[in-house]
Design a protein around this motif. Structure first.
Motif, PDB file in Angstrom:
ATOM      1  N   SER A  47       0.827  -1.202   0.000  1.00 18.16           N
ATOM      2  CA  SER A  47       0.000   0.000   0.000  1.00 18.16           C
ATOM      3  C   SER A  47       0.865   1.258   0.000  1.00 18.16           C
ATOM      4  O   SER A  47       0.535   2.246  -0.649  1.00 18.16           O
ATOM      5  N   LYS A  48       2.003   1.232   0.712  1.00 18.75           N
ATOM      6  CA  LYS A  48       2.917   2.385   0.708  1.00 18.75           C
ATOM      7  C   LYS A  48       3.512   2.580  -0.684  1.00 18.75           C
ATOM      8  O   LYS A  48       3.579   3.695  -1.199  1.00 18.75           O
ATOM      9  N   ALA A  49       3.938   1.473  -1.297  1.00 19.76           N
ATOM     10  CA  ALA A  49       4.513   1.551  -2.641  1.00 19.76           C
ATOM     11  C   ALA A  49       3.479   2.083  -3.634  1.00 19.76           C
ATOM     12  O   ALA A  49       3.799   2.930  -4.480  1.00 19.76           O
TER      13      ALA A  49
ATOM     14  N   TYR B 165       1.292   6.450  -6.958  1.00 22.95           N
ATOM     15  CA  TYR B 165       0.149   7.316  -7.255  1.00 22.95           C
ATOM     16  C   TYR B 165       0.557   8.782  -7.137  1.00 22.95           C
ATOM     17  O   TYR B 165       0.251   9.599  -8.009  1.00 22.95           O
ATOM     18  N   ASP B 166       1.266   9.118  -6.054  1.00 20.58           N
ATOM     19  CA  ASP B 166       1.699  10.499  -5.849  1.00 20.58           C
ATOM     20  C   ASP B 166       2.660  10.965  -6.941  1.00 20.58           C
ATOM     21  O   ASP B 166       2.657  12.136  -7.324  1.00 20.58           O
ATOM     22  N   CYS B 167       3.455  10.038  -7.448  1.00 22.67           N
ATOM     23  CA  CYS B 167       4.410  10.351  -8.522  1.00 22.67           C
ATOM     24  C   CYS B 167       3.686  10.541  -9.855  1.00 22.67           C
ATOM     25  O   CYS B 167       4.168  11.231 -10.745  1.00 22.67           O
TER      26      CYS B 167
ATOM     27  N   THR C  13      15.918   8.160 -10.153  1.00 25.72           N
ATOM     28  CA  THR C  13      14.821   9.055 -10.521  1.00 25.72           C
ATOM     29  C   THR C  13      13.467   8.599  -9.994  1.00 25.72           C
ATOM     30  O   THR C  13      12.515   9.369 -10.012  1.00 25.72           O
ATOM     31  N   CYS C  14      13.369   7.372  -9.508  1.00 29.92           N
ATOM     32  CA  CYS C  14      12.094   6.835  -9.031  1.00 29.92           C
ATOM     33  C   CYS C  14      11.900   7.168  -7.549  1.00 29.92           C
ATOM     34  O   CYS C  14      12.772   6.867  -6.722  1.00 29.92           O
ATOM     35  N   PRO C  15      10.753   7.744  -7.178  1.00 35.59           N
ATOM     36  CA  PRO C  15      10.487   8.044  -5.773  1.00 35.59           C
ATOM     37  C   PRO C  15      10.487   6.815  -4.861  1.00 35.59           C
ATOM     38  O   PRO C  15      10.751   6.941  -3.675  1.00 35.59           O
ATOM     39  N   LEU C  16      10.220   5.632  -5.405  1.00 35.46           N
ATOM     40  CA  LEU C  16      10.270   4.425  -4.572  1.00 35.46           C
ATOM     41  C   LEU C  16      11.663   4.244  -3.961  1.00 35.46           C
ATOM     42  O   LEU C  16      11.790   3.806  -2.822  1.00 35.46           O
TER      43      LEU C  16
ATOM     44  N   VAL D 242      16.403  -2.747   0.824  1.00 34.66           N
ATOM     45  CA  VAL D 242      16.342  -4.192   1.016  1.00 34.66           C
ATOM     46  C   VAL D 242      14.982  -4.724   0.547  1.00 34.66           C
ATOM     47  O   VAL D 242      14.897  -5.800  -0.048  1.00 34.66           O
ATOM     48  N   ASP D 243      13.906  -3.968   0.762  1.00 36.25           N
ATOM     49  CA  ASP D 243      12.584  -4.393   0.313  1.00 36.25           C
ATOM     50  C   ASP D 243      12.463  -4.355  -1.206  1.00 36.25           C
ATOM     51  O   ASP D 243      11.837  -5.238  -1.809  1.00 36.25           O
ATOM     52  N   LEU D 244      13.049  -3.348  -1.831  1.00 38.87           N
ATOM     53  CA  LEU D 244      13.023  -3.273  -3.297  1.00 38.87           C
ATOM     54  C   LEU D 244      13.751  -4.455  -3.920  1.00 38.87           C
ATOM     55  O   LEU D 244      13.278  -5.056  -4.883  1.00 38.87           O
TER      56      LEU D 244
END
Length: 162
Positions: free
Chosen positions: A4-6, A11-13, A107-110, A117-119
């Protein structure tokens, strides 16, 4: 990774990574069939291209030519083929140079909002298929936009490879 955070970060991006797309798709991955169906049915949007990769047999290059991906939903900021989207899209912002060499997009906000580590764990779910179809997607021409995950791990002991 907190899905949900991702999704909120994406969405915000506004889904910038889906707004102008040039990606490799392998014919053996689920997305390959979907893209090929659109191509053979003459249903690619105007200006979008799907061409054989000259670099790697079995891969196609999908280019939206400065337009959003044909599967990007502008309202939901989601992929309409989410469960079968291209492996390259599913692992972004992690890019693969080869099986054991990962890079992360600056460049990715994630990259800045989700623990590295999660990515990597999320991307590693696709490691087997990426190795099998050799669908490496690191673009040496845009190397300045990425950081080596192994170097980050070495410099900052982030726990990625533990």
């Amino acid at each position: 990774m907190d899905k949900s955070k991702a999704e909120k970060v994406c969405y915000d991006c506004g889904g910038q990574c889906c707004r102008s797309v040039r990606i490799a798709i392998n014919k053996k991955e689920p997305a390959g069939e979907i893209f090929l169906e659109k191509y053979y049915a003459g249903e690619l949007p105007e200006g979008h291209e799907l061409t054989d990769s000259v670099e790697r047999e079995g891969n196609w290059i999908y280019d939206s030519n400065e337009e959003p991906c044909m599967f990007f939903d502008e309202e939901t900021i989601m992929c309409t083929i989410q469960e079968k989207k291209p492996v390259i899209c599913a692992t972004f912002p992690v890019k693969w140079k080869h099986q054991h060499s990962l890079f992360v997009s600056l460049t990715c906000p994630l990259t800045h909002n989700v623990p590295l580590v999660d990515l990597v764990k999320s991307a590693n779910k696709f490691k087997g298929i990426i190795a099998k179809i050799e669908l490496y997607n690191f673009d040496q021409n845009n190397a300045e936009k990425y950081l080596s995950i192994r170097k980050l791990e070495h410099d900052y002991d982030l726990g990625v490879y533990k």
